[in-house]
Scaffold this motif. Structure first.
Motif, PDB file in Angstrom:
ATOM      1  N   GLN A   1       0.823  -1.212   0.000  1.00 47.61           N
ATOM      2  CA  GLN A   1       0.000   0.000   0.000  1.00 47.61           C
ATOM      3  C   GLN A   1       0.858   1.264   0.000  1.00 47.61           C
ATOM      4  N   SER A   2       1.948   1.274   0.791  1.00 47.83           N
ATOM      5  CA  SER A   2       2.842   2.433   0.824  1.00 47.83           C
ATOM      6  C   SER A   2       3.447   2.696  -0.554  1.00 47.83           C
ATOM      7  N   THR A   3       3.849   1.620  -1.220  1.00 49.00           N
ATOM      8  CA  THR A   3       4.450   1.756  -2.542  1.00 49.00           C
ATOM      9  C   THR A   3       3.430   2.255  -3.559  1.00 49.00           C
ATOM     10  N   LEU A   4       2.209   1.748  -3.477  1.00 51.13           N
ATOM     11  CA  LEU A   4       1.153   2.192  -4.387  1.00 51.13           C
ATOM     12  C   LEU A   4       0.857   3.673  -4.183  1.00 51.13           C
ATOM     13  N   ARG A   5       0.782   4.112  -2.934  1.00 50.46           N
ATOM     14  CA  ARG A   5       0.565   5.545  -2.679  1.00 50.46           C
ATOM     15  C   ARG A   5       1.721   6.378  -3.239  1.00 50.46           C
ATOM     16  N   TYR A   6       2.938   5.906  -3.022  1.00 51.43           N
ATOM     17  CA  TYR A   6       4.131   6.599  -3.538  1.00 51.43           C
ATOM     18  C   TYR A   6       4.022   6.785  -5.050  1.00 51.43           C
ATOM     19  N   LEU A   7       3.644   5.720  -5.756  1.00 49.26           N
ATOM     20  CA  LEU A   7       3.584   5.786  -7.220  1.00 49.26           C
ATOM     21  C   LEU A   7       2.456   6.684  -7.704  1.00 49.26           C
ATOM     22  N   ILE A   8       1.350   6.704  -6.967  1.00 56.47           N
ATOM     23  CA  ILE A   8       0.235   7.581  -7.355  1.00 56.47           C
ATOM     24  C   ILE A   8       0.624   9.051  -7.180  1.00 56.47           C
ATOM     25  N   VAL A   9       1.327   9.373  -6.078  1.00 51.44           N
ATOM     26  CA  VAL A   9       1.804  10.745  -5.890  1.00 51.44           C
ATOM     27  C   VAL A   9       2.817  11.100  -6.982  1.00 51.44           C
ATOM     28  N   MET A  10       3.725  10.177  -7.247  1.00 53.07           N
ATOM     29  CA  MET A  10       4.726  10.393  -8.299  1.00 53.07           C
ATOM     30  C   MET A  10       4.054  10.683  -9.640  1.00 53.07           C
TER      31      MET A  10
ATOM     32  N   LEU B   1       2.086  14.646 -13.819  1.00 57.15           N
ATOM     33  CA  LEU B   1       1.036  15.165 -14.702  1.00 57.15           C
ATOM     34  C   LEU B   1       0.612  16.577 -14.331  1.00 57.15           C
ATOM     35  N   TYR B   2       0.567  16.842 -13.019  1.00 56.63           N
ATOM     36  CA  TYR B   2       0.089  18.137 -12.518  1.00 56.63           C
ATOM     37  C   TYR B   2       1.101  18.643 -11.476  1.00 56.63           C
ATOM     38  N   PRO B   3       2.205  19.236 -11.909  1.00 57.95           N
ATOM     39  CA  PRO B   3       3.316  19.577 -11.008  1.00 57.95           C
ATOM     40  C   PRO B   3       2.928  20.399  -9.785  1.00 57.95           C
ATOM     41  N   ASN B   4       1.920  21.243  -9.894  1.00 56.15           N
ATOM     42  CA  ASN B   4       1.556  22.119  -8.772  1.00 56.15           C
ATOM     43  C   ASN B   4       0.441  21.553  -7.901  1.00 56.15           C
TER      44      ASN B   4
ATOM     45  N   ILE C   1      -7.199  15.439  -5.132  1.00 56.30           N
ATOM     46  CA  ILE C   1      -6.162  16.215  -5.811  1.00 56.30           C
ATOM     47  C   ILE C   1      -6.694  17.626  -6.011  1.00 56.30           C
ATOM     48  N   THR C   2      -6.003  18.587  -5.422  1.00 58.38           N
ATOM     49  CA  THR C   2      -6.421  19.990  -5.495  1.00 58.38           C
ATOM     50  C   THR C   2      -5.322  20.818  -6.165  1.00 58.38           C
TER      51      THR C   2
ATOM     52  N   ASP D   1      -9.094  13.177 -15.789  1.00 60.36           N
ATOM     53  CA  ASP D   1      -7.879  13.240 -14.965  1.00 60.36           C
ATOM     54  C   ASP D   1      -7.528  11.862 -14.420  1.00 60.36           C
ATOM     55  N   LEU D   2      -8.545  11.162 -13.917  1.00 59.51           N
ATOM     56  CA  LEU D   2      -8.296   9.827 -13.372  1.00 59.51           C
ATOM     57  C   LEU D   2      -7.783   8.898 -14.473  1.00 59.51           C
ATOM     58  N   GLY D   3      -8.345   9.018 -15.669  1.00 55.36           N
ATOM     59  CA  GLY D   3      -7.882   8.211 -16.788  1.00 55.36           C
ATOM     60  C   GLY D   3      -6.423   8.481 -17.114  1.00 55.36           C
ATOM     61  N   ALA D   4      -6.024   9.749 -17.045  1.00 58.16           N
ATOM     62  CA  ALA D   4      -4.631  10.119 -17.319  1.00 58.16           C
ATOM     63  C   ALA D   4      -3.700   9.521 -16.267  1.00 58.16           C
ATOM     64  N   ILE D   5      -4.136   9.570 -14.999  1.00 57.16           N
ATOM     65  CA  ILE D   5      -3.342   8.985 -13.915  1.00 57.16           C
ATOM     66  C   ILE D   5      -3.206   7.479 -14.106  1.00 57.16           C
ATOM     67  N   GLU D   6      -4.314   6.819 -14.428  1.00 60.48           N
ATOM     68  CA  GLU D   6      -4.275   5.371 -14.625  1.00 60.48           C
ATOM     69  C   GLU D   6      -3.332   4.984 -15.756  1.00 60.48           C
ATOM     70  N   GLU D   7      -3.399   5.724 -16.856  1.00 58.00           N
ATOM     71  CA  GLU D   7      -2.563   5.411 -18.020  1.00 58.00           C
ATOM     72  C   GLU D   7      -1.082   5.575 -17.699  1.00 58.00           C
ATOM     73  N   ARG D   8      -0.735   6.688 -17.043  1.00 59.38           N
ATOM     74  CA  ARG D   8       0.675   6.934 -16.724  1.00 59.38           C
ATOM     75  C   ARG D   8       1.165   5.972 -15.643  1.00 59.38           C
ATOM     76  N   LEU D   9       0.322   5.679 -14.668  1.00 54.99           N
ATOM     77  CA  LEU D   9       0.690   4.748 -13.605  1.00 54.99           C
ATOM     78  C   LEU D   9       0.984   3.368 -14.190  1.00 54.99           C
ATOM     79  N   LYS D  10       0.153   2.941 -15.114  1.00 54.96           N
ATOM     80  CA  LYS D  10       0.355   1.637 -15.755  1.00 54.96           C
ATOM     81  C   LYS D  10       1.699   1.587 -16.470  1.00 54.96           C
ATOM     82  N   ALA D  11       2.064   2.674 -17.147  1.00 55.45           N
ATOM     83  CA  ALA D  11       3.342   2.727 -17.866  1.00 55.45           C
ATOM     84  C   ALA D  11       4.526   2.654 -16.897  1.00 55.45           C
ATOM     85  N   ILE D  12       4.416   3.348 -15.762  1.00 57.77           N
ATOM     86  CA  ILE D  12       5.486   3.332 -14.752  1.00 57.77           C
ATOM     87  C   ILE D  12       5.653   1.928 -14.186  1.00 57.77           C
ATOM     88  N   ILE D  13       4.553   1.251 -13.936  1.00 50.74           N
ATOM     89  CA  ILE D  13       4.600  -0.109 -13.392  1.00 50.74           C
ATOM     90  C   ILE D  13       5.213  -1.062 -14.413  1.00 50.74           C
TER      91      ILE D  13
END
Length: 549
Positions: A67-76, A81-84, A101-102, A112-124
């Motif tokens: 779970q810690s690793t998954l949270r780390y990757l989601i923040v990463m 995608l949204y630096p600020n 996410i604010t 936005d969620l779709g973009a996160i899912e797509e990039r997260l999948k690529a990182i994994i």
């Protein structure tokens, strides 16, 4: 050197990484290992003979690392995608993590969620290494300031050590207050679910055999968590650093009184709700998980109702135990006293029905010293006098099938805290209850800390089976958290945890609790009111005193 791996002795040339002890098809089957009774990451290097037990997702510590690793990757991913953006995690419904996410200057969307899912999948899929490093506290402050993690900057002020661990993946660096997996490719099961105003993160759980639990929406529980989050924002104490600032600013006494007032207000609201419907209410049922403060709560609710002319008849469900010899057996062949069939359900239901019909009933009394049932007091209900019961099965209709639903007022009590070390590291609600129970067991049951830690997994299994499935039936959810409580409990809990030897099977849990407890500033317990729910755990409660002269 000789390494015993999952019970089998091997002679290996050292030094050697733990993950290199595994054959190819086992590499990503495990998430961590116990080495001489210490949790170690798979990248840990063995230099001496050792006992090694590899842990998969059926183990709760392995699930925490996942779970810690998954949270780390989601923040990463989100920061890429949204630096600020600012991302905040909270524990949520259906055993998931809720993410918001604010700083997007617009609402978070399905796109936005779709973009996160797509990039997260690529990182994994890239299976990028995650490397642990040690840096100075000053270096960590500079890193977090550059990343805009002001919440992490604030908590570092209270870190006693001069060094900080971080994890590096590509160009990204962060720390999630927990161990990590060796590479991104170990994350192979998760579900991201849009859940306004953010999204839910579902992940494998040990109690479901390492599988992702089936999603179950829970409107009542969701509302309680939302109110808890709002409360933290109102009093500006959702973070350890905020609480510590109140203590340092000499506002601790005011902090206590504000939190206690919240409980007073909820009790007053409950009293008014019950009074309005008292013509229909025959049974007030109170249930909640271990160390929720049920005993103090029922006493305070009874007094609240008495102030409104309502005198509930308190009946103990425990008096209807069948005894050790008649209790169902658990998976280990031992009496399961948490099972609903450990109670004489037929007699309990009959007594509740007869009392509601106006009959006089002689109640049983269960003698726990002799494990036998004795004759108790004879009782009869007065006009508009409800029965009040409290216990893990109180909301389960199987206990009282002859009483119509509209004649029951169901109350679910639990600490619904939304507390954080920092934005990305929420404090587990079950850990708060474990600390409460550990302190209470030591103070009043003569249990050492290790005994409480030993039975906790069994307690949790009982909660998932007998309590949580019925929480959505509640007419009222009483949030028993007191935001200031860990500032008080720290002085009781830390010495107990620090006594646990590194050879103990419970050292792993103790070390995990110590890691976040050490950040809290102390609040004097003499400031805690004598009728506070917290007194049930630390002592000197007005409800448990023999000093009546």
């Amino acid at each position: 050197m000789i390494v015993t791996v999952n019970g089998t002795k091997k002679e290996v040339n050292g030094p050697i990484k733990l993950q290199d002890l595994l054959v190819a098809n086992e590499k990503k089957k495990y998430q961590a290992a116990k080495v001489n009774n210490r949790i170690r990451e798979l990248g840990y290097i063995l230099n001496n003979d050792a006992e090694v037990e590899f842990l998969d997702l059926t183990d709760s510590d392995a699930c925490r690392i996942y779970q810690s690793t998954l949270r780390y990757l989601i923040v990463m991913t989100a920061k890429e995608l949204y630096p600020n953006c600012r991302i905040i995690f909270n524990y949520s419904i259906s055993r998931s993590i809720f993410a918001t996410i604010t700083n997007l200057n617009r609402p978070f969307t399905k796109k936005d969620l779709g973009a996160i899912e797509e990039r997260l999948k690529a990182i994994i899929e890239a299976d990028m290494p995650i490397i642990r490093k040690t840096i100075t506290k000053d270096e960590a402050l500079a890193l977090y300031e550059k990343q805009g993690y002001i919440d992490k900057v604030k908590i570092l002020k209270y870190r006693p050590e001069e060094t900080v661990h971080i994890y590096e993946c590509g160009d990204y660096k962060n720390y999630m207050f927990g161990y990590m997996l060796p590479s991104t490719g170990y994350i192979n099961e998760y579900i991201l679910r849009l859940y306004t105003p953010g999204f839910l993160i579902q992940y494998p759980r040990a109690e479901t055999g390492g599988k992702i639990p089936k999603f179950e929406d829970a409107p009542v529980f969701t509302n309680a968590l939302r109110e808890a989050n709002n409360w933290g924002n109102i009093i500006e104490a959702s973070y350890i650093s905020q609480m510590n600032n109140l203590v340092e600013s000499k506002e601790a006494l005011e902090f206590i009184n504000v939190c206690e007032t919240k409980h007073n207000n909820m009790l007053a609201e409950l009293g008014e709700n019950i009074k309005k419907a008292i013509d229909d209410i025959k049974l007030i049922a109170v249930a909640g998980p271990s160390s929720s403060g049920k005993t103090t709560f029922t006493n305070r609710l009874r007094i609240e109702l008495m102030s409104r002319g309502i005198k509930p008849l308190m009946i103990s469900i425990d008096d209807y135990y069948l005894g050790m010899d008649k209790a169902p057996k658990d998976e280990h062949g031992k009496p399961d006293l948490e099972h609903i069939d450990a109670l004489d359900r037929e007699l309990f239901n009959e007594h509740m029905y007869r009392l509601i019909q106006g009959e006089e009933v002689t109640l049983p009394h269960f003698n726990f010293e002799t494990s036998s049932r004795e004759v108790g007091k004879t009782v009869k209900l007065g006009k508009n006098q409800p029965i009040m019961i409290e216990g893990i099965h109180a909301l389960n209709d199987e206990l009282t099938p002859s009483i119509p639903s509209h004649q029951k007022y169901r109350i679910y009590i639990a600490p619904q805290a939304q507390l954080h070390i920092d934005d990305q590291n929420p404090i587990s609600i079950s850990d708060i209850r474990l600390i409460r129970r550990m302190v209470r067991d030591h103070n009043y049951r003569n249990y050492d800390c290790e005994k409480t830690l030993a039975i906790w997994p069994s307690v949790r299994r009982g909660e998932f089976r007998w309590i949580y499935p019925h929480q959505e039936k509640a007419d009222y959810v009483f949030n028993s958290e007191l935001t200031y409580e860990l500032c008080v409990m720290k002085k009781y809990a830390l010495p107990l945890l620090e006594k646990i030897d590194s050879a103990s099977p419970h050292y792993i849990t103790a070390n995990r609790l110590i890691k976040f407890l050490k950040y809290f500033k102390d609040i004097k317990d003499r400031w805690v009111p004598c009728n506070s729910l917290l007194r049930e755990f630390i002592g000197d409660s007005i409800f448990y005193t023999d000093d009546l002269d």
